[in-house]
Design a protein around this motif. Structure first.
Motif, PDB file in Angstrom:
ATOM      1  N   UNK A 150       9.690   4.246 -13.335  1.00 37.33           N
ATOM      2  CA  UNK A 150       8.407   3.955 -13.978  1.00 37.33           C
ATOM      3  C   UNK A 150       7.271   4.694 -13.269  1.00 37.33           C
ATOM      4  N   UNK A 151       6.296   5.125 -14.046  1.00 40.82           N
ATOM      5  CA  UNK A 151       5.133   5.821 -13.485  1.00 40.82           C
ATOM      6  C   UNK A 151       4.157   4.795 -12.936  1.00 40.82           C
ATOM      7  N   UNK A 152       3.829   4.934 -11.661  1.00 44.62           N
ATOM      8  CA  UNK A 152       2.844   4.039 -11.066  1.00 44.62           C
ATOM      9  C   UNK A 152       1.559   4.801 -10.773  1.00 44.62           C
ATOM     10  N   UNK A 153       0.477   4.063 -10.692  1.00 48.24           N
ATOM     11  CA  UNK A 153      -0.838   4.647 -10.454  1.00 48.24           C
ATOM     12  C   UNK A 153      -1.442   4.044  -9.194  1.00 48.24           C
ATOM     13  N   UNK A 154      -2.341   4.757  -8.528  1.00 50.31           N
ATOM     14  CA  UNK A 154      -2.996   4.194  -7.342  1.00 50.31           C
ATOM     15  C   UNK A 154      -3.785   2.933  -7.695  1.00 50.31           C
ATOM     16  N   UNK A 155      -3.730   1.958  -6.802  1.00 52.25           N
ATOM     17  CA  UNK A 155      -4.440   0.703  -7.010  1.00 52.25           C
ATOM     18  C   UNK A 155      -5.951   0.941  -6.891  1.00 52.25           C
ATOM     19  N   UNK A 156      -6.713   0.386  -7.840  1.00 47.16           N
ATOM     20  CA  UNK A 156      -8.160   0.585  -7.816  1.00 47.16           C
ATOM     21  C   UNK A 156      -8.811  -0.139  -6.648  1.00 47.16           C
ATOM     22  N   UNK A 157      -8.268  -1.318  -6.289  1.00 41.56           N
ATOM     23  CA  UNK A 157      -8.805  -2.095  -5.178  1.00 41.56           C
ATOM     24  C   UNK A 157      -7.655  -2.536  -4.270  1.00 41.56           C
ATOM     25  N   UNK A 158      -7.162  -1.667  -3.383  1.00 38.67           N
ATOM     26  CA  UNK A 158      -6.034  -2.044  -2.506  1.00 38.67           C
ATOM     27  C   UNK A 158      -6.386  -3.252  -1.642  1.00 38.67           C
ATOM     28  N   UNK A 159      -5.383  -4.089  -1.421  1.00 38.87           N
ATOM     29  CA  UNK A 159      -5.577  -5.264  -0.578  1.00 38.87           C
ATOM     30  C   UNK A 159      -4.266  -5.595   0.119  1.00 38.87           C
ATOM     31  N   UNK A 160      -4.335  -6.455   1.139  1.00 36.93           N
ATOM     32  CA  UNK A 160      -3.158  -6.820   1.936  1.00 36.93           C
ATOM     33  C   UNK A 160      -2.600  -8.142   1.448  1.00 36.93           C
ATOM     34  N   UNK A 161      -1.264  -8.227   1.475  1.00 39.44           N
ATOM     35  CA  UNK A 161      -0.546  -9.442   1.089  1.00 39.44           C
ATOM     36  C   UNK A 161       0.172  -9.974   2.321  1.00 39.44           C
ATOM     37  N   UNK A 162       0.076 -11.272   2.555  1.00 39.52           N
ATOM     38  CA  UNK A 162       0.590 -11.876   3.791  1.00 39.52           C
ATOM     39  C   UNK A 162       1.811 -12.734   3.485  1.00 39.52           C
ATOM     40  N   UNK A 163       3.002 -12.332   3.994  1.00 36.91           N
ATOM     41  CA  UNK A 163       4.214 -13.149   3.858  1.00 36.91           C
ATOM     42  C   UNK A 163       4.176 -14.245   4.912  1.00 36.91           C
ATOM     43  N   UNK A 164       4.481 -15.469   4.502  1.00 37.44           N
ATOM     44  CA  UNK A 164       4.409 -16.601   5.414  1.00 37.44           C
ATOM     45  C   UNK A 164       5.615 -16.692   6.325  1.00 37.44           C
ATOM     46  N   UNK A 165       6.765 -16.161   5.895  1.00 36.60           N
ATOM     47  CA  UNK A 165       7.985 -16.379   6.666  1.00 36.60           C
ATOM     48  C   UNK A 165       8.024 -15.587   7.965  1.00 36.60           C
ATOM     49  N   UNK A 166       7.510 -14.348   7.960  1.00 34.55           N
ATOM     50  CA  UNK A 166       7.596 -13.539   9.178  1.00 34.55           C
ATOM     51  C   UNK A 166       6.233 -13.071   9.686  1.00 34.55           C
ATOM     52  N   UNK A 167       5.171 -13.403   8.996  1.00 38.66           N
ATOM     53  CA  UNK A 167       3.840 -13.041   9.458  1.00 38.66           C
ATOM     54  C   UNK A 167       3.436 -11.606   9.180  1.00 38.66           C
ATOM     55  N   UNK A 168       4.300 -10.806   8.538  1.00 43.01           N
ATOM     56  CA  UNK A 168       3.964  -9.417   8.260  1.00 43.01           C
ATOM     57  C   UNK A 168       3.065  -9.311   7.038  1.00 43.01           C
ATOM     58  N   UNK A 169       2.269  -8.250   7.006  1.00 42.61           N
ATOM     59  CA  UNK A 169       1.384  -8.006   5.884  1.00 42.61           C
ATOM     60  C   UNK A 169       1.860  -6.784   5.113  1.00 42.61           C
ATOM     61  N   UNK A 170       1.761  -6.879   3.791  1.00 42.91           N
ATOM     62  CA  UNK A 170       2.138  -5.781   2.915  1.00 42.91           C
ATOM     63  C   UNK A 170       0.897  -5.313   2.186  1.00 42.91           C
ATOM     64  N   UNK A 171       0.695  -4.013   2.129  1.00 44.38           N
ATOM     65  CA  UNK A 171      -0.499  -3.448   1.493  1.00 44.38           C
ATOM     66  C   UNK A 171      -0.169  -3.095   0.044  1.00 44.38           C
ATOM     67  N   UNK A 172      -1.005  -3.574  -0.874  1.00 46.70           N
ATOM     68  CA  UNK A 172      -0.884  -3.225  -2.277  1.00 46.70           C
ATOM     69  C   UNK A 172      -1.661  -1.934  -2.515  1.00 46.70           C
TER      70      UNK A 172
END
Length: 204
Positions: free
Chosen positions: A12-34
């Motif tokens: 699938x074709x994806x596009x850059x996020x207009x407003x990137x933000x961080x997502x926080x997983x509760x199980x290991x404390x790591x953050x994922x950037x959208x």
């Protein structure tokens, strides 16, 4: 949200996020950037739609319809019947959930590390909420095993099926010609000695 693995496999074709933000997983404390988005075609019975999803690495599912989609479609969850009522083009729709047997047949064999968990403590949830983060809750239902699927193991059990009796014998095995037993001296005291001394490494 859409799984990055699904997006890559389907090409699938994806596009850059207009407003990137961080997502926080509760199980290991790591953050994922959208940083990417993808537009997905969605079909549920007679309901068809296109949804703009954030791309994120996740193993729980392929697509997760969150609060924005529910808000736009005025979704109502009927808990007792496990049905969702939504408004599409001014009409009320109630897509029917799939039967459990159909869900099991669509299951994948993708493994997951035993140490990974989605459980979070009350304190962890409270800290994320105080920081203004998003908290997603998921209800998981365990599916019982449907039998052995490993071809090698099945062949091995078939080869030695005479070793495993269908009915277990009642009681202890019969008396044999040679018995492996320890003869004790009547009246003798049992040995009571200290254990051999070991260093901590050997003890562990």
């Amino acid at each position: 949200m859409a799984s990055n693995r699904m997006v890559d496999k389907l090409g699938l074709d994806n596009t850059p996020h207009l407003k990137p933000y961080a997502f926080h997983w509760l199980d290991d404390g790591n953050k994922v950037k959208f940083t990417k988005q993808v537009k997905l075609a969605l079909t549920m019975g007679t309901y068809t739609d296109q949804v703009l999803c954030d791309v994120v690495p996740m193993d729980a599912c392929h697509v997760l319809l969150g609060h924005p989609w529910q808000f736009d479609r005025n979704v109502i969850h009927r808990v007792q019947s496990n049905e969702y009522e939504l408004i599409d083009k001014g009409k009320k729709l109630v897509p029917k959930p799939m039967e459990p047997s159909v869900v099991r047949s669509m299951g994948t064999t993708q493994g997951k590390a035993a140490s990974m968990t989605m459980f979070a403590s009350e304190q962890e949830v409270g800290e994320v909420i105080k920081e203004g983060g998003c908290v997603y809750l998921m209800v998981v239902k365990e599916v019982p095993s449907v039998g052995v699927k490993n071809a090698q193991l099945t062949a091995l059990l078939r080869e030695f099926e005479d070793v495993f009796p269908e009915d277990l014998p009642a009681g202890l095995p019969p008396i044999r010609g040679i018995e492996h037993q320890i003869d004790l001296i009547p009246g003798a005291s049992l040995p009571n000695k200290a254990a051999y001394r070991c260093n901590p490494t050997e003890t562990n």
